[in-house]
Write a protein that holds these residues in place. Structure first.
Motif, PDB file in Angstrom:
ATOM      1  N   ALA A  51       0.848  -1.194   0.000  1.00  0.00           N
ATOM      2  CA  ALA A  51       0.000   0.000   0.000  1.00  0.00           C
ATOM      3  C   ALA A  51       0.877   1.236   0.000  1.00  0.00           C
ATOM      4  N   LEU A  52       0.586   2.181  -0.885  1.00  0.00           N
ATOM      5  CA  LEU A  52       1.287   3.455  -0.920  1.00  0.00           C
ATOM      6  C   LEU A  52       0.413   4.491  -0.228  1.00  0.00           C
ATOM      7  N   VAL A  53       0.831   4.919   0.941  1.00  0.00           N
ATOM      8  CA  VAL A  53       0.072   5.868   1.756  1.00  0.00           C
ATOM      9  C   VAL A  53       0.629   7.263   1.519  1.00  0.00           C
TER      10      VAL A  53
ATOM     11  N   LEU B 159       1.097   4.753  13.120  1.00  0.00           N
ATOM     12  CA  LEU B 159       0.869   3.545  12.328  1.00  0.00           C
ATOM     13  C   LEU B 159       1.749   2.402  12.828  1.00  0.00           C
ATOM     14  N   ARG B 160       2.970   2.724  13.232  1.00  0.00           N
ATOM     15  CA  ARG B 160       3.845   1.692  13.802  1.00  0.00           C
ATOM     16  C   ARG B 160       3.232   1.124  15.080  1.00  0.00           C
ATOM     17  N   GLN B 161       2.692   2.006  15.934  1.00  0.00           N
ATOM     18  CA  GLN B 161       2.053   1.538  17.163  1.00  0.00           C
ATOM     19  C   GLN B 161       0.882   0.612  16.848  1.00  0.00           C
ATOM     20  N   LEU B 162       0.034   1.014  15.908  1.00  0.00           N
ATOM     21  CA  LEU B 162      -1.168   0.251  15.591  1.00  0.00           C
ATOM     22  C   LEU B 162      -0.862  -1.027  14.816  1.00  0.00           C
TER      23      LEU B 162
ATOM     24  N   LEU C 272      -5.517  -0.840   8.580  1.00  0.00           N
ATOM     25  CA  LEU C 272      -4.370  -0.018   8.977  1.00  0.00           C
ATOM     26  C   LEU C 272      -4.026   0.997   7.886  1.00  0.00           C
ATOM     27  N   ALA C 273      -4.045   0.559   6.624  1.00  0.00           N
ATOM     28  CA  ALA C 273      -3.694   1.467   5.523  1.00  0.00           C
ATOM     29  C   ALA C 273      -4.711   2.590   5.383  1.00  0.00           C
TER      30      ALA C 273
ATOM     31  N   PHE D 151      -5.197   0.189  -0.126  1.00  0.00           N
ATOM     32  CA  PHE D 151      -4.286  -0.588  -0.965  1.00  0.00           C
ATOM     33  C   PHE D 151      -4.456  -0.288  -2.446  1.00  0.00           C
ATOM     34  N   CYS D 152      -5.693  -0.351  -2.954  1.00  0.00           N
ATOM     35  CA  CYS D 152      -5.895  -0.131  -4.385  1.00  0.00           C
ATOM     36  C   CYS D 152      -6.472   1.245  -4.701  1.00  0.00           C
TER      37      CYS D 152
END
Length: 288
Positions: free
Chosen positions: A81-83, A99-102, A112-113, A267-268
């Motif tokens: 996924a490109l966020v 995001l690292r925590q979650l 998450l994405a 993701f998409c």
């Protein structure tokens, strides 16, 4: 296995919030690494973690985003996924840490994405600037431009969630902050001011001491000047972040099948499918 969080620069990786916070993978600069190496780099992350979220600031050089899209296409992988985010550099680093925590929680990669867009609305990212004459990422009024020429003028600028600009020491009442408890992180550039710690933190009812970190490399370009002190007020506690994301209704992407929250797949990038219209009631036949 936690979803891997990757970033496009080491300056976007803050120290972990606690011992359980996973680290982030720092992808190599496309200018310093060939395409084959970039493909190998991301393939290894996918093989190890299953899914990878790459946080790429909207302000990153076009070559960075182009390389990421090319690598994902060559790998033909639906697990990358490109966020993208419009947050300024320090705000982006805060988002990456959240995001690292979650990622260590029970959320699926799709949730998450897509949670990145939700979390960004709760990050109050700004800076104190010595001048707004070259600021082009936040709307600047003509009056603010003119005041930039006054000797010693400083400006408090909020990039999001709602852009605001006030002159420090003048009418600061419009510089309103979050209505929830936050921590404040600051990063010092070439401007000498204690305004974020002595004035902003009390006004925004910041909990705990003000934290400091190194100024991200991209901050002077983002804000249009090296004379700045960047700041970000954010939700620090994992239980609060978890509850925030978990409280949003989950959907299934009609295109790739990933879970998502909000109106777009992380993701998409497919938008949430509109519900099918209810069938019309059957028409009664003519009476006989």
């Amino acid at each position: 296995m936690p979803t891997a969080i990757a970033v496009t620069g080491a300056d976007l990786v803050l120290p972990p919030a606690d011992p359980q916070t996973p680290n982030a993978a720092v992808l190599a600069d496309p200018a310093a690494r060939g395409l084959d190496d970039s493909v190998t780099e991301l393939r290894r992350l996918v093989d190890r973690f299953g899914h990878v979220l790459v946080v790429c600031p909207a302000a990153a050089p076009p070559a960075v985003a182009h390389r990421l899209h090319t690598v994902r296409g060559l790998l033909e992988s639906d697990r990358i996924a490109l966020v993208r985010t419009d947050l300024p550099p320090l705000g982006t680093a805060v988002l990456v840490r959240q995001l690292r925590q979650l990622s260590a929680c029970d959320f699926s990669p799709g949730v998450l994405a897509s949670a990145a867009r939700l979390l960004a609305h709760y990050i109050y990212a700004g800076a104190v600037l010595g001048s707004v004459s070259r600021l082009d990422r936040v709307p600047v009024t003509l009056g603010s431009h003119l005041k930039s020429w006054l000797p010693g003028a400083h400006f408090a600028v909020l990039a999001g969630p709602t852009p605001r600009i006030v002159r420090v020491g003048a009418d600061e009442t419009a510089f309103t902050g979050p209505e929830f408890t936050t921590r404040l992180l600051i990063a010092r550039g070439q401007l000498t001011t204690e305004w974020p710690a002595t004035s902003l933190a009390p006004r925004w009812s910041v909990a705990g001491p003000v934290e400091e970190t190194a100024l991200p490399a991209g901050s002077p370009a983002w804000w249009g000047t090296p004379k700045l002190v960047e700041f970000a007020a954010y939700l620090p506690d994992l239980p609060v972040l978890h509850q925030l994301v978990a409280s949003v209704r989950r959907e299934t992407c009609h295109w790739c099948g990933m879970e998502l929250i909000g109106d777009r797949c992380g993701f998409c990038a497919a938008p949430l499918a509109a519900p099918l219209p209810a069938p019309l009631p059957a028409q009664a036949g003519p009476a006989r």
